[in-house]
Motif scaffolding. Structure first.
Motif, PDB file in Angstrom:
ATOM      1  N   TYR A  66      35.723  47.565  30.991  1.00  0.00           N
ATOM      2  CA  TYR A  66      36.571  46.279  30.411  1.00  0.00           C
ATOM      3  C   TYR A  66      35.062  45.435  29.764  1.00  0.00           C
ATOM      4  N   ASP A  67      35.242  43.976  29.179  1.00  0.00           N
ATOM      5  CA  ASP A  67      33.661  43.339  28.420  1.00  0.00           C
ATOM      6  C   ASP A  67      33.349  42.976  30.301  1.00  0.00           C
ATOM      7  N   TYR A  68      32.055  42.555  29.280  1.00  0.00           N
ATOM      8  CA  TYR A  68      31.144  41.966  30.994  1.00  0.00           C
ATOM      9  C   TYR A  68      31.020  39.831  30.849  1.00  0.00           C
ATOM     10  N   HIS A  69      31.279  39.419  31.564  1.00  0.00           N
ATOM     11  CA  HIS A  69      31.602  38.444  31.376  1.00  0.00           C
ATOM     12  C   HIS A  69      30.174  37.442  32.900  1.00  0.00           C
ATOM     13  N   PRO A  70      28.903  37.218  32.370  1.00  0.00           N
ATOM     14  CA  PRO A  70      28.343  37.277  33.270  1.00  0.00           C
ATOM     15  C   PRO A  70      28.418  35.752  33.964  1.00  0.00           C
ATOM     16  N   THR A 116      42.172  37.699  44.355  1.00  0.00           N
ATOM     17  CA  THR A 116      40.541  38.211  43.820  1.00  0.00           C
ATOM     18  C   THR A 116      40.566  38.664  42.698  1.00  0.00           C
ATOM     19  N   LYS A 117      41.836  39.761  41.942  1.00  0.00           N
ATOM     20  CA  LYS A 117      41.418  39.684  40.073  1.00  0.00           C
ATOM     21  C   LYS A 117      41.601  38.868  39.630  1.00  0.00           C
ATOM     22  N   ILE A 118      41.431  37.820  39.351  1.00  0.00           N
ATOM     23  CA  ILE A 118      41.283  36.040  38.522  1.00  0.00           C
ATOM     24  C   ILE A 118      39.407  36.021  38.733  1.00  0.00           C
ATOM     25  N   PRO A 152      24.635  47.408  40.242  1.00  0.00           N
ATOM     26  CA  PRO A 152      26.289  46.859  40.732  1.00  0.00           C
ATOM     27  C   PRO A 152      26.819  45.154  41.069  1.00  0.00           C
ATOM     28  N   VAL A 153      27.717  45.010  40.440  1.00  0.00           N
ATOM     29  CA  VAL A 153      27.999  43.815  40.500  1.00  0.00           C
ATOM     30  C   VAL A 153      28.426  43.265  41.574  1.00  0.00           C
ATOM     31  N   GLU A 154      28.886  43.999  42.524  1.00  0.00           N
ATOM     32  CA  GLU A 154      29.131  43.433  43.809  1.00  0.00           C
ATOM     33  C   GLU A 154      28.253  44.150  45.186  1.00  0.00           C
ATOM     34  N   ALA A 155      27.847  43.397  45.675  1.00  0.00           N
ATOM     35  CA  ALA A 155      27.113  44.371  47.772  1.00  0.00           C
ATOM     36  C   ALA A 155      27.933  45.583  47.194  1.00  0.00           C
ATOM     37  N   LEU A 157      31.950  48.360  34.254  1.00  0.00           N
ATOM     38  CA  LEU A 157      32.527  49.718  34.905  1.00  0.00           C
ATOM     39  C   LEU A 157      33.287  49.514  36.158  1.00  0.00           C
ATOM     40  N   ARG A 158      34.220  49.504  36.440  1.00  0.00           N
ATOM     41  CA  ARG A 158      35.676  49.570  37.262  1.00  0.00           C
ATOM     42  C   ARG A 158      36.022  50.965  37.862  1.00  0.00           C
ATOM     43  N   ARG A 159      35.311  51.250  38.797  1.00  0.00           N
ATOM     44  CA  ARG A 159      35.402  52.421  39.251  1.00  0.00           C
ATOM     45  C   ARG A 159      36.029  53.198  39.940  1.00  0.00           C
ATOM     46  N   HIS A 213      33.049  51.791  50.376  1.00  0.00           N
ATOM     47  CA  HIS A 213      33.943  50.214  49.710  1.00  0.00           C
ATOM     48  C   HIS A 213      35.475  50.071  50.370  1.00  0.00           C
ATOM     49  N   LYS A 214      35.679  48.967  49.642  1.00  0.00           N
ATOM     50  CA  LYS A 214      37.327  48.313  49.944  1.00  0.00           C
ATOM     51  C   LYS A 214      38.228  49.293  49.274  1.00  0.00           C
ATOM     52  N   PRO A 215      39.020  49.357  49.866  1.00  0.00           N
ATOM     53  CA  PRO A 215      40.517  50.204  49.357  1.00  0.00           C
ATOM     54  C   PRO A 215      40.305  49.738  48.808  1.00  0.00           C
ATOM     55  N   ILE A 240      42.598  36.434  29.140  1.00  0.00           N
ATOM     56  CA  ILE A 240      42.089  38.036  30.129  1.00  0.00           C
ATOM     57  C   ILE A 240      40.985  39.027  29.819  1.00  0.00           C
ATOM     58  N   VAL A 241      40.536  39.789  30.915  1.00  0.00           N
ATOM     59  CA  VAL A 241      39.575  40.520  30.364  1.00  0.00           C
ATOM     60  C   VAL A 241      40.119  41.853  29.891  1.00  0.00           C
ATOM     61  N   GLN A 242      38.949  41.839  28.368  1.00  0.00           N
ATOM     62  CA  GLN A 242      39.378  43.048  27.291  1.00  0.00           C
ATOM     63  C   GLN A 242      39.439  44.454  28.066  1.00  0.00           C
ATOM     64  N   SER A 288      34.543  50.171  42.767  1.00  0.00           N
ATOM     65  CA  SER A 288      33.389  49.662  43.074  1.00  0.00           C
ATOM     66  C   SER A 288      33.556  48.686  41.563  1.00  0.00           C
ATOM     67  N   MET A 289      32.286  47.846  41.256  1.00  0.00           N
ATOM     68  CA  MET A 289      31.774  47.423  40.110  1.00  0.00           C
ATOM     69  C   MET A 289      30.858  47.443  39.394  1.00  0.00           C
ATOM     70  N   TYR A 290      30.775  47.757  37.885  1.00  0.00           N
ATOM     71  CA  TYR A 290      29.227  47.867  37.985  1.00  0.00           C
ATOM     72  C   TYR A 290      28.797  47.281  36.880  1.00  0.00           C
TER      73      TYR A 290
HETATM   74  N1  ATP Z   1      34.452  41.250  33.233  1.00  0.00           N
HETATM   75  C1  ATP Z   1      33.841  41.036  34.771  1.00  0.00           C
HETATM   76  N2  ATP Z   1      32.342  40.556  33.908  1.00  0.00           N
HETATM   77  C2  ATP Z   1      31.898  39.947  34.870  1.00  0.00           C
HETATM   78  N3  ATP Z   1      31.869  40.489  36.560  1.00  0.00           N
HETATM   79  C3  ATP Z   1      33.596  40.630  36.696  1.00  0.00           C
HETATM   80  C4  ATP Z   1      33.958  41.035  36.179  1.00  0.00           C
HETATM   81  N4  ATP Z   1      35.460  41.704  36.501  1.00  0.00           N
HETATM   82  C5  ATP Z   1      34.820  41.300  37.785  1.00  0.00           C
HETATM   83  N5  ATP Z   1      33.926  40.856  38.009  1.00  0.00           N
HETATM   84  C6  ATP Z   1      33.370  40.049  39.345  1.00  0.00           C
HETATM   85  O1  ATP Z   1      33.393  41.034  39.953  1.00  0.00           O
HETATM   86  C7  ATP Z   1      33.570  41.258  41.243  1.00  0.00           C
HETATM   87  C8  ATP Z   1      34.220  42.334  42.470  1.00  0.00           C
HETATM   88  O2  ATP Z   1      35.286  42.165  41.448  1.00  0.00           O
HETATM   89  P1  ATP Z   1      36.819  42.525  41.793  1.00  0.00           P
HETATM   90  O3  ATP Z   1      38.107  42.769  41.261  1.00  0.00           O
HETATM   91  O4  ATP Z   1      36.208  43.743  42.791  1.00  0.00           O
HETATM   92  O5  ATP Z   1      36.810  41.620  42.985  1.00  0.00           O
HETATM   93  P2  ATP Z   1      36.980  41.521  44.991  1.00  0.00           P
HETATM   94  O6  ATP Z   1      37.017  40.455  45.672  1.00  0.00           O
HETATM   95  O7  ATP Z   1      35.612  42.521  45.183  1.00  0.00           O
HETATM   96  O8  ATP Z   1      38.034  42.226  44.860  1.00  0.00           O
HETATM   97  P3  ATP Z   1      38.361  43.474  45.810  1.00  0.00           P
HETATM   98  O9  ATP Z   1      38.157  43.997  47.211  1.00  0.00           O
HETATM   99  O10 ATP Z   1      40.075  43.763  45.848  1.00  0.00           O
HETATM  100  O11 ATP Z   1      38.145  44.896  45.060  1.00  0.00           O
HETATM  101  C9  ATP Z   1      33.781  40.088  41.840  1.00  0.00           C
HETATM  102  O12 ATP Z   1      32.652  38.988  41.936  1.00  0.00           O
HETATM  103  C10 ATP Z   1      33.866  39.300  40.209  1.00  0.00           C
HETATM  104  O13 ATP Z   1      33.436  37.732  39.599  1.00  0.00           O
END
Ligand code: ATP
Length: 446
Positions: free
Chosen positions: A111-115, A194-196, A27-30, A62-64, A38-40, A90-92, A47-49
């Motif tokens: 999407y491409d992962y940008h650590p 939140t999406k940049i 999971p990329v976020e908690a 992966l954005r699920r 999860h947030k709507p 842009i994130v590919q 969620s993001m992985y």
């Molecule tokens: N392609 C990516 N590569 C690496 N990290 C990413 C990528 N896309 C998003 N993230 C990270 O994943 C986390 C969650 O992204 P997300 O787009 O869900 O943002 P969010 O602030 O949680 O917004 P929301 O509440 O609308 O979901 C963020 O910390 C972001 O930096």
């Protein structure tokens, strides 16, 4: 390092081992606490992985979208357009698929992962940044006095002012991304902080592209989205105006309708008229706007950005050329190590101790095991690098190699040593099953 993070199965028992062609989900976020949601995300939980592609080993994000059934595949035409769109800001998008691996019908956007990235929101508007926390935020019923809003914004702008060149840097990157998106008959539709995502070098990337086109298409299938693209593009420009205004005031409160004129006043007082004019242009939603009209407003700042990028590219080139040299010496050391003191080869236990290999063994001592007059180790990196470089080139220079019992001295040139190395490594390579070197290219034994 971040790309290597692996999820602890006891901490994340619900994570599937595999999702389509991806595994090692992290999971990329908690994750929400047990029972929590999860947030709507446009009406859906998301969620993001981070995940690894099973075949290529490449990491992706992966954005699920949870609980999403794709009943109309027309929207996949948008996915194809997004997949073809490649731009440094842009994130590919790689692919989109549905899966039941999570125990529901989920839609996955790969999407491409940008650590190491964070969102623009967390970089500049995070609640723990001083001045951000709004005492009215948790109590929407409490009326916010105008003077309070105004003073609060004033305080923000004065205390947390972002440097103007940084804001123009962001504008150039965002308009650059919007330019290719709009010229591909697409619209971003998620241009908000939140999406940049942003990295440590202030590189911005628009994330989440294509999600709105799929999700909104689905929920509103009667609307012809193609005819609406121009409308969405205009909305992108309004969103950009709001984003720049929020950045200039360092506050998301600035873009609330009732605060906008105060916020614009503040921008006029704090920054150059050019910045205010750009925001005014973008927020003039009654007129038809275009991303290309922003170019003259950016003007010569574009050259500054270009110069900074060239400087950065030059410094990367310098670093890279050092790495190329390091790689060359590393390959040489690998070859030497594969030959030296090899226990046996083709049933010959003395292979590494005789002939050419004996010279290479003494050379290894000469390079790495030198001692000073007192018999203490003499550790000189420059000596090692110089010797390996001479070996790589095969110079005619001669050196004296002394046997370990100090009974014999061999005088040999680097050219001869290079020949020995190539011969011996060639023998090894010929008999190995895999005729591949460490970089994956085929070795042709000389
Ligand atoms: N392609 C990516 N590569 C690496 N990290 C990413 C990528 N896309 C998003 N993230 C990270 O994943 C986390 C969650 O992204 P997300 O787009 O869900 O943002 P969010 O602030 O949680 O917004 P929301 O509440 O609308 O979901 C963020 O910390 C972001 O930096």
């Amino acid at each position: 390092m971040l790309t290597l993070l692996q999820a602890d199965p006891t901490q994340f028992p619900d994570l599937p081992a595999e999702v389509d062609s991806y595994h090692e989900l992290f999971p990329v976020e908690a994750m929400p606490s047990a029972g929590g949601l999860h947030k709507p995300h446009m009406g859906y939980q998301a969620s993001m992985y981070k995940a690894t592609h099973i075949k290529t080993g490449i990491h992706y994000c992966l954005r699920r979208i949870h609980g999403f059934r794709l009943s109309n595949t027309k929207c996949m035409a948008f996915v194809e357009l997004w997949k073809k769109l490649s731009h440094s800001n842009i994130v590919q998008l790689k692919e989109v698929f549905t899966t039941k691996a999570f125990g529901d019908n989920s839609m996955i956007f790969v999407y491409d992962y940008h650590p190491g990235c964070e969102t623009l929101l967390s970089r500049h508007f995070s609640p723990d940044q001083s001045g951000y926390s709004d005492p009215f935020i948790n109590d929407t019923s409490t009326p916010r006095p105008y003077s309070y809003q105004k003073n609060n914004l004033l305080r923000h702008t004065q205390n947390n002012k972002l440097p103007e060149p940084l804001i123009w840097n962001y504008i150039i990157q965002l308009t650059s991304a919007l330019r290719v998106i709009h010229s591909s008959a697409l619209a971003c539709r998620s241009l908000d902080p939140t999406k940049i995502i942003i990295n440590s070098r202030n590189r911005l990337r628009l994330s989440c592209l294509g999600v709105m086109d799929v999700v909104m298409h689905e929920t509103n299938s009667t609307i012809n989205h193609v005819t609406l693209i121009q409308h969405y593009q205009q909305e992108d420009l309004t969103s950009l105006g709001k984003l720049v205004l929020a950045l200039a005031c360092k506050s998301t409160v600035a873009v609330q309708r009732e605060n906008m004129s105060t916020a614009l006043d503040l921008v006029g007082r704090t920054y150059t008229p050019d910045l205010r004019n750009l925001i005014m242009y973008l927020l003039a939603s009654q007129q038809r706007r275009s991303v290309t009209d922003l170019m003259p407003m950016i003007g010569a700042r574009f050259y500054t950005q270009l110069d900074l990028l060239h400087q950065h590219a030059d410094s990367l080139d310098d670093e890279l050329s050092k790495e190329v040299q390091n790689g060359r010496l590393f390959r040489l050391m690998v070859k030497l190590s594969m030959i030296n003191e090899r226990p046996d080869f083709n049933m010959e236990s003395t292979w590494s101790e005789t002939g050419d290999r004996y010279m290479l063994k003494l050379f290894r001592d000469y390079v790495f095991h030198q001692v000073n007059e007192d018999g203490n180790p003499w550790l000189d990196m420059a000596h090692v690098v110089q010797c390996l470089n001479k070996l790589d080139v095969g110079t005619p220079e001669k050196i004296s190699l002394i046997s370990r019992d100090e009974q014999s001295v061999l005088v040999v040139s680097y050219a001869e040593l290079k020949h020995c190395l190539e011969q011996s490594f060639g023998e090894l390579a010929n008999s190995s099953m895999l005729h591949h070197d460490l970089s994956g290219t085929t070795i042709v034994p000389e």
